[in-house]
Design a protein around this motif. Structure first.
Motif, PDB file in Angstrom:
ATOM      1  N   ASP A   1       0.823  -1.318   0.072  1.00  0.00           N
ATOM      2  CA  ASP A   1       0.156  -0.017   0.069  1.00  0.00           C
ATOM      3  C   ASP A   1       0.953   1.129  -0.076  1.00  0.00           C
ATOM      4  OD1 ASP A   1       0.656   0.949   2.726  1.00  0.00           O
ATOM      5  OD2 ASP A   1      -1.135  -0.430   3.460  1.00  0.00           O
TER       6      ASP A   1
ATOM      7  N   GLU B   1       1.548  -0.618  -6.280  1.00  0.00           N
ATOM      8  CA  GLU B   1       1.055   0.313  -5.072  1.00  0.00           C
ATOM      9  C   GLU B   1      -0.267   0.457  -5.225  1.00  0.00           C
ATOM     10  OE1 GLU B   1       1.579   4.846  -3.595  1.00  0.00           O
ATOM     11  OE2 GLU B   1       3.520   3.695  -4.408  1.00  0.00           O
TER      12      GLU B   1
ATOM     13  N   ALA C   1      -3.974   2.586   0.689  1.00  0.00           N
ATOM     14  CA  ALA C   1      -4.187   1.961   1.656  1.00  0.00           C
ATOM     15  C   ALA C   1      -5.653   2.254   2.485  1.00  0.00           C
ATOM     16  CB  ALA C   1      -3.195   2.971   3.171  1.00  0.00           C
TER      17      ALA C   1
ATOM     18  N   ASN D   1     -10.573  -0.196   0.093  1.00  0.00           N
ATOM     19  CA  ASN D   1      -9.647  -0.402  -1.300  1.00  0.00           C
ATOM     20  C   ASN D   1      -9.580  -1.908  -1.420  1.00  0.00           C
ATOM     21  OD1 ASN D   1      -9.124   2.232  -2.144  1.00  0.00           O
ATOM     22  ND2 ASN D   1      -8.175   2.218  -0.102  1.00  0.00           N
TER      23      ASN D   1
ATOM     24  N   SER E   1       2.771  -5.421   3.398  1.00  0.00           N
ATOM     25  CA  SER E   1       1.916  -4.569   4.019  1.00  0.00           C
ATOM     26  C   SER E   1       1.232  -5.071   4.933  1.00  0.00           C
ATOM     27  CB  SER E   1       1.157  -3.888   3.063  1.00  0.00           C
ATOM     28  OG  SER E   1       0.712  -2.567   3.583  1.00  0.00           O
TER      29      SER E   1
ATOM     30  N   PRO F   1      -3.502  -5.527   1.798  1.00  0.00           N
ATOM     31  CA  PRO F   1      -2.636  -5.922   0.549  1.00  0.00           C
ATOM     32  C   PRO F   1      -2.414  -7.318   0.620  1.00  0.00           C
ATOM     33  CG  PRO F   1      -1.916  -3.977   1.402  1.00  0.00           C
ATOM     34  CD  PRO F   1      -2.844  -4.517   2.461  1.00  0.00           C
TER      35      PRO F   1
END
Length: 189
Positions: free
Chosen positions: A43, A69, A72, A76, A104, A108
């Motif tokens: 993230d 990437e 965060a 998401n 992360s 993620p």
């Protein structure tokens, strides 16, 4: 270093726990795969702090690296973010002989693990969790998933990582929700 063996037959893997592990991730993963490319799914918070360090470590392990990437936040863990990850994997020409590293917290890790389980019907992946919850829960057990408007973790799978690397020092920069303390900030009982 502490090692926990996850004995799951042909899906077995090890969880390595060690301070100072991040600079050695590349060499440790190199011992577990012949992959030429590694896509790191992280993230934006972790990328800003540790992105260069994990890239350098993986490059020292002789991998061609692409950092993917994502924003965060729990909002998401969605299919449109997963679609963006798939597009990045395609653009990177990641093959089934390559690998993914989730780097992360749990979000993620779950989304990146689901991408690994479903991209090309399965790409090997490794977990490098950076939050306490991810280190003790979501990085082990193989649950990978995303959320739908009807509920979290509805589209998902059980897909085991090839290895999990826990670096306790990564917890030092984890943002803490209001009212929570880091382990070293907790009062002594």
């Amino acid at each position: 270093m502490a090692v926990v063996n996850m004995d799951l037959g042909k899906e077995s893997y090890k969880i390595e726990i060690e301070r100072g592990l991040l600079p050695h991730i590349g060499e440790k993963i190199r011992k577990l795969t012949k992959a030429q490319k590694i896509a790191v799914i992280t993230d934006n918070h972790v990328q800003a702090i540790y992105g260069d360090k994990i890239r350098e470590s993986l490059q020292q392990g002789d991998f061609h690296v692409r950092i993917i990437e994502m924003p965060a936040g729990a909002e998401n863990k969605k299919i449109h973010v997963l679609e963006g990850v798939y597009n990045e994997l395609c653009d990177f020409h990641l093959s089934r002989d390559d690998a993914i590293v989730t780097f992360s917290g749990g979000l993620p890790g779950d989304l990146g693990g689901f991408a690994a389980a479903s991209y090309m019907r399965g790409v090997p992946f490794f977990q490098v969790p950076t939050t306490l919850l991810a280190q003790i829960d979501s990085s082990v057990g193989g649950k990978v998933a995303i959320a739908l408007p009807g509920g979290t973790n509805l589209p998902g799978a059980f897909y085991q990582p090839k290895g999990v690397f826990l670096h306790p020092d990564l917890l030092e920069t984890t943002p803490q929700p209001h009212g929570h303390r880091r382990l070293h900030d907790a009062p002594n009982p």
